[in-house]
Design a protein around this motif. Structure first.
Motif, short mmCIF file in Angstrom:
data_model
loop_
_atom_site.label_atom_id
_atom_site.label_comp_id
_atom_site.label_asym_id
_atom_site.label_seq_id
_atom_site.Cartn_x
_atom_site.Cartn_y
_atom_site.Cartn_z
N PRO A 168 15.01 -13.43 -17.67
CA PRO A 168 14.84 -11.98 -17.85
C PRO A 168 15.45 -11.21 -16.69
CG PRO A 168 12.81 -12.94 -17.05
CD PRO A 168 13.74 -14.09 -17.32
N GLY A 169 15.61 -9.91 -16.91
CA GLY A 169 16.06 -9.03 -15.84
C GLY A 169 14.99 -8.88 -14.77
N LYS A 170 15.42 -8.39 -13.61
CA LYS A 170 14.50 -8.24 -12.48
C LYS A 170 14.33 -6.76 -12.14
CE LYS A 170 14.55 -11.37 -9.26
NZ LYS A 170 14.96 -12.21 -8.11
N VAL A 171 13.07 -6.34 -12.06
CA VAL A 171 12.73 -4.94 -11.80
C VAL A 171 12.02 -4.83 -10.46
CG1 VAL A 171 11.44 -2.92 -12.61
CG2 VAL A 171 12.51 -4.47 -14.27
N LEU A 172 12.51 -3.93 -9.61
CA LEU A 172 11.88 -3.65 -8.32
C LEU A 172 11.28 -2.25 -8.38
CD1 LEU A 172 11.37 -4.34 -5.30
CD2 LEU A 172 13.61 -3.32 -4.82
N ILE A 173 9.99 -2.15 -8.05
CA ILE A 173 9.29 -0.87 -8.11
C ILE A 173 8.82 -0.50 -6.71
CG2 ILE A 173 7.34 0.39 -9.08
CD1 ILE A 173 7.51 -1.61 -11.47
N LEU A 174 9.26 0.64 -6.22
CA LEU A 174 8.88 1.11 -4.88
C LEU A 174 7.74 2.11 -5.04
CD1 LEU A 174 12.46 1.67 -3.39
CD2 LEU A 174 11.03 -0.38 -3.27
N GLY A 175 6.55 1.71 -4.59
CA GLY A 175 5.38 2.57 -4.72
C GLY A 175 4.42 2.02 -5.75
N ALA A 176 3.18 1.83 -5.34
CA ALA A 176 2.17 1.23 -6.23
C ALA A 176 1.13 2.25 -6.66
CB ALA A 176 1.49 0.05 -5.53
N GLY A 177 1.56 3.50 -6.79
CA GLY A 177 0.68 4.53 -7.31
C GLY A 177 0.69 4.55 -8.82
N VAL A 178 0.40 5.71 -9.41
CA VAL A 178 0.33 5.82 -10.86
C VAL A 178 1.67 5.49 -11.50
CG1 VAL A 178 -0.10 7.39 -12.79
CG2 VAL A 178 -1.54 7.51 -10.75
N VAL A 179 2.75 6.07 -10.98
CA VAL A 179 4.08 5.81 -11.53
C VAL A 179 4.40 4.32 -11.46
CG1 VAL A 179 6.56 6.10 -11.10
CG2 VAL A 179 5.05 8.09 -11.13
N GLY A 180 4.18 3.73 -10.29
CA GLY A 180 4.52 2.33 -10.09
C GLY A 180 3.75 1.39 -10.99
N VAL A 181 2.46 1.63 -11.14
CA VAL A 181 1.64 0.75 -11.98
C VAL A 181 2.04 0.87 -13.45
CG1 VAL A 181 -0.71 0.36 -12.82
CG2 VAL A 181 -0.30 0.70 -10.39
N GLN A 182 2.27 2.10 -13.91
CA GLN A 182 2.68 2.26 -15.32
C GLN A 182 4.05 1.63 -15.56
OE1 GLN A 182 0.59 3.33 -17.64
NE2 GLN A 182 -0.92 3.59 -16.01
N ALA A 183 4.95 1.78 -14.60
CA ALA A 183 6.26 1.15 -14.72
C ALA A 183 6.12 -0.38 -14.75
CB ALA A 183 7.17 1.57 -13.57
N ALA A 184 5.26 -0.91 -13.89
CA ALA A 184 5.04 -2.36 -13.85
C ALA A 184 4.49 -2.87 -15.18
CB ALA A 184 4.10 -2.71 -12.70
N LYS A 185 3.55 -2.13 -15.75
CA LYS A 185 2.98 -2.53 -17.04
C LYS A 185 4.05 -2.58 -18.13
CE LYS A 185 -1.76 -0.73 -16.47
NZ LYS A 185 -2.72 0.29 -16.95
N MET A 186 4.88 -1.55 -18.17
CA MET A 186 5.93 -1.49 -19.19
C MET A 186 6.96 -2.59 -19.00
SD MET A 186 5.52 0.87 -21.51
CE MET A 186 7.12 1.43 -22.10
N ALA A 187 7.39 -2.78 -17.75
CA ALA A 187 8.39 -3.81 -17.48
C ALA A 187 7.84 -5.20 -17.79
CB ALA A 187 8.84 -3.72 -16.02
N ALA A 188 6.58 -5.43 -17.39
CA ALA A 188 5.96 -6.72 -17.68
C ALA A 188 5.82 -6.93 -19.18
CB ALA A 188 4.60 -6.80 -17.00
#
Length: 361
Positions: A168-188
Protein backbone atom coordinates in the motif's frame (compact mmCIF):
# COMPACT_ATOMS: atom_id res chain seq x y z
CA UNK A 1 -32.22 40.46 18.03
CA UNK A 2 -32.02 40.90 14.28
CA UNK A 3 -29.78 38.19 12.83
CA UNK A 4 -28.51 38.05 9.24
CA UNK A 5 -27.42 35.03 7.21
CA UNK A 6 -25.64 36.26 4.05
CA UNK A 7 -24.73 34.12 1.07
CA UNK A 8 -21.09 33.03 1.16
CA UNK A 9 -19.16 34.55 -1.73
CA UNK A 10 -15.70 33.06 -1.30
CA UNK A 11 -14.63 30.93 -4.29
CA UNK A 12 -16.67 27.70 -4.41
CA UNK A 13 -17.92 28.15 -0.86
CA UNK A 14 -21.28 26.41 -0.83
CA UNK A 15 -21.88 26.24 2.91
CA UNK A 16 -24.30 28.55 4.69
CA UNK A 17 -24.14 29.98 8.21
CA UNK A 18 -27.34 28.34 9.43
CA UNK A 19 -29.79 25.62 8.47
CA UNK A 20 -33.57 26.09 8.49
CA UNK A 21 -33.60 24.13 11.76
CA UNK A 22 -31.37 26.79 13.29
CA UNK A 23 -33.66 29.56 12.06
CA UNK A 24 -36.62 27.68 13.54
CA UNK A 25 -34.92 27.66 16.96
CA UNK A 26 -34.16 31.39 16.79
CA UNK A 27 -37.74 32.20 15.80
CA UNK A 28 -39.01 30.25 18.83
CA UNK A 29 -37.09 32.77 20.93
CA UNK A 30 -38.76 35.63 19.02
CA UNK A 31 -35.67 36.75 17.11
CA UNK A 32 -35.87 38.14 13.58
CA UNK A 33 -33.80 36.27 11.00
CA UNK A 34 -32.88 37.68 7.59
CA UNK A 35 -31.57 35.23 4.99
CA UNK A 36 -30.12 36.37 1.69
CA UNK A 37 -31.91 34.85 -1.27
CA UNK A 38 -30.30 31.57 -2.46
CA UNK A 39 -27.88 31.58 0.51
CA UNK A 40 -28.68 27.98 1.34
CA UNK A 41 -28.99 26.51 -2.15
CA UNK A 42 -25.42 25.23 -2.26
CA UNK A 43 -26.10 23.20 0.87
CA UNK A 44 -29.44 21.91 -0.37
CA UNK A 45 -31.70 24.41 1.45
CA UNK A 46 -34.10 26.52 -0.62
CA UNK A 47 -35.51 29.95 0.16
CA UNK A 48 -38.92 28.38 0.78
CA UNK A 49 -37.35 26.10 3.43
CA UNK A 50 -36.26 29.19 5.34
CA UNK A 51 -39.54 31.04 4.76
CA UNK A 52 -41.50 28.10 6.13
CA UNK A 53 -39.73 28.45 9.49
CA UNK A 54 -40.20 32.21 9.63
CA UNK A 55 -37.12 33.74 8.01
CA UNK A 56 -37.39 36.93 5.99
CA UNK A 57 -35.71 36.55 2.60
CA UNK A 58 -33.78 39.59 1.39
CA UNK A 59 -32.53 39.86 -2.19
CA UNK A 60 -29.06 41.32 -1.61
CA UNK A 61 -26.13 40.93 0.72
CA UNK A 62 -26.16 44.69 1.31
CA UNK A 63 -29.69 44.50 2.73
CA UNK A 64 -28.78 41.60 5.01
CA UNK A 65 -25.83 43.46 6.54
CA UNK A 66 -27.77 46.72 6.82
CA UNK A 67 -30.73 45.07 8.56
CA UNK A 68 -28.88 42.94 11.11
CA UNK A 69 -27.37 43.39 14.54
CA UNK A 70 -25.52 40.08 14.26
CA UNK A 71 -24.17 38.36 11.14
CA UNK A 72 -23.74 34.58 11.26
CA UNK A 73 -21.44 33.30 8.51
CA UNK A 74 -19.12 30.44 7.67
CA UNK A 75 -16.00 32.04 6.18
CA UNK A 76 -14.26 35.31 6.95
CA UNK A 77 -15.57 38.44 5.20
CA UNK A 78 -13.78 39.15 1.94
CA UNK A 79 -12.82 42.58 0.59
CA UNK A 80 -16.20 43.30 -1.00
CA UNK A 81 -17.87 42.78 2.40
CA UNK A 82 -15.60 44.96 4.52
CA UNK A 83 -17.52 48.19 4.01
CA UNK A 84 -20.87 46.47 4.66
CA UNK A 85 -19.91 45.74 8.26
CA UNK A 86 -21.25 48.28 10.73
CA UNK A 87 -19.75 49.62 13.93
CA UNK A 88 -20.83 47.51 16.95
CA UNK A 89 -22.24 44.78 14.66
CA UNK A 90 -21.51 41.26 15.88
CA UNK A 91 -19.81 39.09 13.26
CA UNK A 92 -19.79 35.41 14.25
CA UNK A 93 -17.81 33.26 11.82
CA UNK A 94 -14.47 31.60 11.09
CA UNK A 95 -11.98 34.48 10.85
CA UNK A 96 -8.48 32.93 11.01
CA UNK A 97 -7.08 36.42 11.53
CA UNK A 98 -3.50 35.22 11.96
CA UNK A 99 -3.30 34.33 8.27
CA UNK A 100 -4.41 37.77 7.02
CA UNK A 101 -3.12 41.09 8.25
CA UNK A 102 -5.36 42.83 5.70
CA UNK A 103 -8.51 41.25 7.17
CA UNK A 104 -7.37 42.03 10.72
CA UNK A 105 -6.79 45.71 9.92
CA UNK A 106 -10.11 45.92 8.08
CA UNK A 107 -12.05 44.58 11.06
CA UNK A 108 -10.22 46.97 13.38
CA UNK A 109 -11.28 49.84 11.12
CA UNK A 110 -14.92 48.71 11.06
CA UNK A 111 -15.06 48.61 14.89
CA UNK A 112 -17.24 45.50 14.84
CA UNK A 113 -17.47 42.75 17.46
CA UNK A 114 -15.55 39.89 15.85
CA UNK A 115 -16.19 36.50 17.49
CA UNK A 116 -14.16 33.75 15.82
CA UNK A 117 -15.47 30.21 15.76
CA UNK A 118 -11.94 28.83 15.75
CA UNK A 119 -10.92 30.33 19.11
CA UNK A 120 -14.05 29.49 21.12
CA UNK A 121 -12.41 27.19 23.66
CA UNK A 122 -13.68 24.83 26.36
CA UNK A 123 -12.05 24.53 29.78
CA UNK A 124 -10.25 21.35 28.67
CA UNK A 125 -8.64 23.18 25.75
CA UNK A 126 -10.85 21.71 23.03
CA UNK A 127 -12.25 23.94 20.29
CA UNK A 128 -15.93 22.99 19.94
CA UNK A 129 -16.70 25.13 16.89
CA UNK A 130 -13.56 24.17 15.00
CA UNK A 131 -13.85 20.45 15.72
CA UNK A 132 -16.58 19.47 13.21
CA UNK A 133 -14.88 21.25 10.31
CA UNK A 134 -11.54 19.77 11.35
CA UNK A 135 -13.20 16.36 11.27
CA UNK A 136 -14.48 17.01 7.77
CA UNK A 137 -11.15 18.45 6.58
CA UNK A 138 -9.12 15.61 8.08
CA UNK A 139 -11.19 13.01 6.29
CA UNK A 140 -11.21 15.01 3.06
CA UNK A 141 -7.43 15.39 3.18
CA UNK A 142 -7.06 11.67 2.53
CA UNK A 143 -9.86 11.63 -0.03
CA UNK A 144 -8.25 14.45 -1.99
CA UNK A 145 -4.70 13.23 -1.44
CA UNK A 146 -5.61 9.80 -2.79
CA UNK A 147 -7.04 11.43 -5.92
CA UNK A 148 -4.04 13.65 -6.55
CA UNK A 149 -1.66 10.72 -6.24
CA UNK A 150 -3.05 9.57 -9.58
CA UNK A 151 -0.61 9.94 -12.48
CA UNK A 152 -2.86 12.03 -14.78
CA UNK A 153 -2.80 14.71 -12.07
CA UNK A 154 1.02 14.50 -11.79
CA UNK A 155 0.99 12.32 -8.67
CA UNK A 156 3.17 9.24 -8.13
CA UNK A 157 0.60 6.92 -9.64
CA UNK A 158 -0.05 5.08 -6.39
CA UNK A 159 -3.23 3.45 -5.09
CA UNK A 160 -3.18 4.15 -1.36
CA UNK A 161 -4.63 0.81 -0.38
CA UNK A 162 -2.44 -1.23 -2.71
CA UNK A 163 -3.67 -4.60 -4.02
CA UNK A 164 -2.72 -8.21 -3.22
CA UNK A 165 0.94 -8.60 -4.02
CA UNK A 166 1.59 -4.84 -4.09
CA UNK A 167 2.42 -2.80 -0.99
CA UNK A 168 0.00 0.00 0.00
CA UNK A 169 0.88 3.66 -0.20
CA UNK A 170 2.48 5.41 2.76
CA UNK A 171 0.80 8.34 4.50
CA UNK A 172 2.60 10.71 6.88
CA UNK A 173 0.41 12.86 9.14
CA UNK A 174 1.92 15.83 10.99
CA UNK A 175 -0.16 16.60 14.06
CA UNK A 176 -2.23 14.25 16.19
CA UNK A 177 -5.15 16.56 16.84
CA UNK A 178 -8.65 16.29 15.37
CA UNK A 179 -7.46 16.67 11.77
CA UNK A 180 -4.66 14.16 12.22
CA UNK A 181 -6.78 11.50 13.88
CA UNK A 182 -9.56 11.75 11.30
CA UNK A 183 -7.00 11.60 8.50
CA UNK A 184 -5.39 8.55 10.12
CA UNK A 185 -8.75 6.79 10.38
CA UNK A 186 -9.54 7.42 6.73
CA UNK A 187 -6.09 6.41 5.50
CA UNK A 188 -6.13 3.28 7.64
CA UNK A 189 -9.60 2.46 6.35
CA UNK A 190 -8.28 2.56 2.80
CA UNK A 191 -5.53 0.14 3.80
CA UNK A 192 -2.64 2.59 3.61
CA UNK A 193 0.45 2.38 5.79
CA UNK A 194 0.13 5.36 8.18
CA UNK A 195 2.55 7.26 10.40
CA UNK A 196 1.21 10.01 12.66
CA UNK A 197 3.64 12.42 14.33
CA UNK A 198 3.26 14.79 17.28
CA UNK A 199 5.29 16.30 20.13
CA UNK A 200 2.76 15.25 22.78
CA UNK A 201 3.78 11.82 24.07
CA UNK A 202 0.61 11.46 26.14
CA UNK A 203 -1.43 11.94 22.98
CA UNK A 204 0.73 9.48 21.02
CA UNK A 205 0.35 6.83 23.73
CA UNK A 206 -3.42 7.21 23.60
CA UNK A 207 -3.53 6.96 19.81
CA UNK A 208 -1.23 3.95 19.88
CA UNK A 209 -3.90 2.21 21.98
CA UNK A 210 -7.00 3.18 19.99
CA UNK A 211 -5.93 3.32 16.34
CA UNK A 212 -5.43 0.22 14.14
CA UNK A 213 -2.12 -1.61 14.31
CA UNK A 214 -1.03 -0.35 10.88
CA UNK A 215 -1.09 3.24 12.19
CA UNK A 216 2.35 3.90 13.68
CA UNK A 217 3.04 6.81 16.05
CA UNK A 218 6.29 8.76 15.99
CA UNK A 219 7.68 11.65 18.02
CA UNK A 220 8.00 14.76 15.89
CA UNK A 221 11.21 16.72 15.45
CA UNK A 222 12.95 18.18 12.42
CA UNK A 223 15.34 15.27 11.97
CA UNK A 224 12.55 12.71 12.15
CA UNK A 225 10.37 14.64 9.72
CA UNK A 226 13.27 14.90 7.26
CA UNK A 227 13.73 11.12 7.39
CA UNK A 228 10.05 10.26 7.00
CA UNK A 229 9.31 12.54 4.05
CA UNK A 230 11.80 10.58 1.92
CA UNK A 231 9.69 7.44 2.02
CA UNK A 232 6.07 8.61 2.21
CA UNK A 233 3.73 9.23 -0.72
CA UNK A 234 1.11 11.49 0.88
CA UNK A 235 1.87 14.03 3.61
CA UNK A 236 -0.87 15.75 5.60
CA UNK A 237 -0.18 18.97 7.54
CA UNK A 238 -2.61 19.28 10.43
CA UNK A 239 -0.84 21.23 13.17
CA UNK A 240 -2.82 23.98 14.89
CA UNK A 241 -1.65 26.86 17.05
CA UNK A 242 -4.81 28.29 18.62
CA UNK A 243 -5.41 31.69 17.09
CA UNK A 244 -1.82 31.94 15.83
CA UNK A 245 0.19 31.04 12.76
CA UNK A 246 0.94 27.39 12.10
CA UNK A 247 4.62 26.36 12.42
CA UNK A 248 6.54 25.70 9.19
CA UNK A 249 7.37 22.02 9.63
CA UNK A 250 8.39 21.38 6.03
CA UNK A 251 10.71 23.94 4.46
CA UNK A 252 11.37 24.58 0.77
CA UNK A 253 14.66 22.67 0.77
CA UNK A 254 12.93 19.56 2.12
CA UNK A 255 10.84 19.19 -1.04
CA UNK A 256 13.91 17.97 -2.90
CA UNK A 257 14.13 15.05 -0.45
CA UNK A 258 10.66 13.80 -1.45
CA UNK A 259 9.96 11.41 -4.27
CA UNK A 260 8.67 13.07 -7.47
CA UNK A 261 4.89 13.02 -7.44
CA UNK A 262 4.59 13.10 -3.66
CA UNK A 263 1.37 14.88 -2.62
CA UNK A 264 1.25 17.26 0.34
CA UNK A 265 -2.08 18.47 1.73
CA UNK A 266 -1.94 21.47 4.06
CA UNK A 267 -5.09 21.52 6.19
CA UNK A 268 -3.55 24.34 8.26
CA UNK A 269 -3.59 26.73 5.28
CA UNK A 270 -6.20 28.92 7.03
CA UNK A 271 -3.62 29.60 9.74
CA UNK A 272 -0.77 30.27 7.32
CA UNK A 273 0.10 26.64 6.62
CA UNK A 274 2.50 23.98 7.96
CA UNK A 275 4.66 24.08 4.83
CA UNK A 276 6.92 26.94 3.79
CA UNK A 277 5.71 26.61 0.20
CA UNK A 278 2.01 26.76 1.11
CA UNK A 279 -0.18 29.35 -0.57
CA UNK A 280 -3.99 29.27 -0.45
CA UNK A 281 -5.74 27.64 -3.39
CA UNK A 282 -9.39 27.16 -4.32
CA UNK A 283 -11.62 24.25 -5.28
CA UNK A 284 -11.60 25.68 -8.79
CA UNK A 285 -7.79 25.55 -9.00
CA UNK A 286 -6.76 23.35 -6.05
CA UNK A 287 -3.16 22.33 -6.73
CA UNK A 288 0.23 23.57 -7.85
CA UNK A 289 3.59 21.85 -8.22
CA UNK A 290 6.95 22.88 -6.77
CA UNK A 291 10.02 20.66 -7.23
CA UNK A 292 7.77 17.85 -8.57
CA UNK A 293 5.74 17.86 -5.33
CA UNK A 294 1.99 18.32 -5.72
CA UNK A 295 0.60 20.87 -3.23
CA UNK A 296 -3.10 20.80 -2.30
CA UNK A 297 -3.81 23.87 -0.15
CA UNK A 298 -7.51 24.65 -0.49
CA UNK A 299 -8.47 27.11 2.24
CA UNK A 300 -12.08 25.97 2.60
CA UNK A 301 -11.92 22.22 2.11
CA UNK A 302 -15.26 21.46 3.83
CA UNK A 303 -16.95 23.79 1.33
CA UNK A 304 -16.79 20.95 -1.20
CA UNK A 305 -19.19 18.87 0.91
CA UNK A 306 -21.55 21.64 2.01
CA UNK A 307 -24.58 19.58 3.01
CA UNK A 308 -22.58 17.56 5.53
CA UNK A 309 -20.54 20.56 6.64
CA UNK A 310 -23.45 22.96 7.15
CA UNK A 311 -25.37 20.45 9.27
CA UNK A 312 -22.26 19.69 11.33
CA UNK A 313 -21.51 23.39 11.82
CA UNK A 314 -25.02 24.43 12.86
CA UNK A 315 -25.09 21.53 15.33
CA UNK A 316 -22.33 23.24 17.34
CA UNK A 317 -22.83 26.96 16.67
CA UNK A 318 -26.55 27.26 17.31
CA UNK A 319 -26.42 27.25 21.11
CA UNK A 320 -23.86 30.07 21.05
CA UNK A 321 -25.89 32.06 18.50
CA UNK A 322 -28.94 31.68 20.75
CA UNK A 323 -26.97 32.80 23.79
CA UNK A 324 -25.68 35.93 22.03
CA UNK A 325 -29.12 36.71 20.62
CA UNK A 326 -30.89 36.22 23.95
CA UNK A 327 -28.40 38.03 26.17
CA UNK A 328 -26.35 40.30 23.91
CA UNK A 329 -22.70 39.60 23.18
CA UNK A 330 -21.30 41.23 26.29
CA UNK A 331 -23.48 39.42 28.83
CA UNK A 332 -23.19 36.14 26.90
CA UNK A 333 -19.39 36.33 27.05
CA UNK A 334 -19.45 37.34 30.73
CA UNK A 335 -21.33 34.22 31.75
CA UNK A 336 -19.79 31.82 29.23
CA UNK A 337 -15.98 31.82 29.34
CA UNK A 338 -15.87 29.35 26.46
CA UNK A 339 -17.59 31.88 24.21
CA UNK A 340 -15.54 34.75 25.64
CA UNK A 341 -12.39 33.20 24.19
CA UNK A 342 -13.92 33.65 20.76
CA UNK A 343 -13.60 37.42 21.08
CA UNK A 344 -10.76 38.49 18.78
CA UNK A 345 -11.45 42.13 17.92
CA UNK A 346 -13.83 44.37 19.86
CA UNK A 347 -14.66 47.88 18.68
CA UNK A 348 -11.32 48.38 17.00
CA UNK A 349 -9.15 46.70 19.63
CA UNK A 350 -7.47 43.29 19.41
CA UNK A 351 -8.40 41.38 22.56
CA UNK A 352 -7.09 37.89 21.70
CA UNK A 353 -3.53 37.55 22.96
CA UNK A 354 -2.15 35.25 20.24
CA UNK A 355 -3.41 37.65 17.57
CA UNK A 356 -1.52 40.55 19.17
CA UNK A 357 1.75 38.86 18.21
CA UNK A 358 0.71 37.35 14.86
CA UNK A 359 2.20 40.05 12.64
CA UNK A 360 5.36 40.89 14.50
CA UNK A 361 8.46 40.85 12.31
Amino acid sequence: MKIGIPKEIKNNENRVGMTPAGVFALKKHNHTVYVQSTAGEGSGFLDKDYEEVGAIILPTIEEVYASSEMIVKVKEPIVSEYDLIQEDQVIFTYFHFASSEELTKAMIRRKAICIAYETVEDEDGTLPLLTPMSEVAGRMAIQQGAKYLEKPIKGRGILLGGVPGVAPGKVLILGAGVVGVQAAKMAAGLGASVTIMDINMKRLRYLNDVLPNHVVTAFSNEYSIRQHIKTHDLIIGGVLVKGGKAPKLITRDMLKEMKPGTVIVDVAVDQGGCFETTRPTTHQDPTYIIDDVVHYCVANMPGAVPYTSTLALTNVTLNYVLKIANLGWREACNIDKTLEKGLNIVKGEIVYEELLHAFEA
